[in-house]
Design a protein around this motif. Sequence first.
Motif, mmCIF file in Angstrom:
data_model
loop_
_atom_site.group_PDB
_atom_site.id
_atom_site.type_symbol
_atom_site.label_atom_id
_atom_site.label_comp_id
_atom_site.label_asym_id
_atom_site.label_seq_id
_atom_site.Cartn_x
_atom_site.Cartn_y
_atom_site.Cartn_z
ATOM 1 N N ILE A 1 0.834 -1.201 0.000
ATOM 2 C CA ILE A 1 0.000 0.000 0.000
ATOM 3 C C ILE A 1 0.871 1.254 0.000
ATOM 4 O O ILE A 1 0.539 2.252 -0.649
ATOM 5 N N VAL A 2 2.007 1.196 0.706
ATOM 6 C CA VAL A 2 2.913 2.351 0.765
ATOM 7 C C VAL A 2 3.347 2.754 -0.639
ATOM 8 O O VAL A 2 3.341 3.946 -0.997
ATOM 9 N N HIS A 3 3.708 1.795 -1.458
ATOM 10 C CA HIS A 3 4.195 2.097 -2.806
ATOM 11 C C HIS A 3 3.094 2.693 -3.681
ATOM 12 O O HIS A 3 3.341 3.619 -4.469
ATOM 13 N N VAL A 4 1.872 2.174 -3.554
ATOM 14 C CA VAL A 4 0.766 2.731 -4.331
ATOM 15 C C VAL A 4 0.489 4.168 -3.893
ATOM 16 O O VAL A 4 0.231 5.052 -4.721
ATOM 17 N N LEU A 5 0.561 4.420 -2.583
ATOM 18 C CA LEU A 5 0.332 5.772 -2.088
ATOM 19 C C LEU A 5 1.377 6.750 -2.609
ATOM 20 O O LEU A 5 1.066 7.910 -2.890
ATOM 21 N N ASP A 6 2.610 6.292 -2.738
ATOM 22 C CA ASP A 6 3.650 7.159 -3.302
ATOM 23 C C ASP A 6 3.270 7.594 -4.718
ATOM 24 O O ASP A 6 3.419 8.768 -5.081
ATOM 25 N N ASP A 7 2.764 6.647 -5.519
ATOM 26 C CA ASP A 7 2.333 6.981 -6.879
ATOM 27 C C ASP A 7 1.121 7.911 -6.859
ATOM 28 O O ASP A 7 1.038 8.859 -7.650
ATOM 29 N N ALA A 8 0.181 7.629 -5.955
ATOM 30 C CA ALA A 8 -1.027 8.452 -5.877
ATOM 31 C C ALA A 8 -0.692 9.891 -5.520
ATOM 32 O O ALA A 8 -1.268 10.840 -6.073
ATOM 33 N N LEU A 9 0.256 10.079 -4.599
ATOM 34 C CA LEU A 9 0.621 11.434 -4.196
ATOM 35 C C LEU A 9 1.132 12.238 -5.379
ATOM 36 O O LEU A 9 0.806 13.425 -5.525
ATOM 37 N N GLU A 10 1.927 11.604 -6.235
ATOM 38 C CA GLU A 10 2.462 12.327 -7.387
ATOM 39 C C GLU A 10 1.358 12.782 -8.330
ATOM 40 O O GLU A 10 1.516 13.757 -9.067
ATOM 41 N N LEU A 11 0.233 12.080 -8.316
ATOM 42 C CA LEU A 11 -0.883 12.439 -9.188
ATOM 43 C C LEU A 11 -1.744 13.559 -8.612
ATOM 44 O O LEU A 11 -2.424 14.265 -9.366
#
Length: 370
Positions: free
Chosen positions: A69-79
Amino acid sequence: MNPTATARRDSRIESLRATPVLSPMRYTLGTSAAAIKGAPLLLLDVRTSDGIVGRGYTFAYKPSGARGIVHVLDDALELVRGDLLAPLDVAFKLERRFALLGVTGIVRLALSVLDMALWDALAVGLGQPLVRVLGAAPKPVPAYNSNGLGLMAPEAAAQEALKLLDDGGFKAVKLRLGYPTLAADVAAVRAVRQAIPAETTLLTDYNQALTTVEALARGRAIQDEGIAWIEEPIRHDDYAGNAQLARELRVPIQIGENFNGPTAMAAALAANACDLVMPDAGRIGGVSGWLQAAGLAAAHGVPMSSHLMPEVTSHLLAATPTAHYLEYVDWASPVLQQPLQIADGVAVIPEQPGSGIAWNEEAVARYRMS
């Protein structure tokens, strides 16, 4: 965070901190699927441009799930970095942007916990409890204790049921079933039913352990033993099988913790696959998805309960027209400054701004997963 801070109209998403922890559990939860001794949680802090911090957490099922989940959140933040603090708009945007990857599993959990944290930030910025921001008033929410009553000997289950009822004055508990034999299921139900007060509500949960044929046989064997629902007796997405059980058994069929967003719930209701629903805020789409699910439940006249994350879902149920039961677990309590209070069997929604979630940072550091 300055607790007196108020959100400006141009408050924007700035950064996040995602922390996986393995929170200790007071009761081992033995289900037909696994024995759980520690709760893998993903804790999330979202900071806005005006210094407000919104918080949320989700149950990640496995330690690897929390890390993913941490890795997906990192991508989501950039969006969404720099986007206005508008949770519905953010939810719609991220649903579209992650569509090719697929908004399910870890992606769904990540976007849902982000949504919960954004709604918390919005409510904190407005200086109001989350329930008021959703247009409802804080009110007592009936709860059942779901902390224990895993698969165990009938006598042990009876004793544990009494302990769970005493821990907060609960009037309802949930018993896990799915023993190797029908007779063992019946023995567990009878032992608990006989031990607890007659007015206590007894719920049962199979955790998808059975085939439809087995579920019919076991359902018929226990439906007159004083139980209030049978939860997930078969695969959660076998809507035809669940619809057959709902037709042929007299006890209500409860599903919903595995609904992947409101569309899955809509499909289940269209198939008459259940009598009751209990979405999980981490899988239904956070607060934004819950609001859609609550509308569906209201339109169909179906009682709606919650699954896990009681600190947030107590607010959500208070704003749900067909609210039924809050599933209470204390799995996050070890890492919270102020755990959710249960008094006389109901959840007491805190009056402070947001959902009331604040971390005990010392405990977070102690239970953090590397």
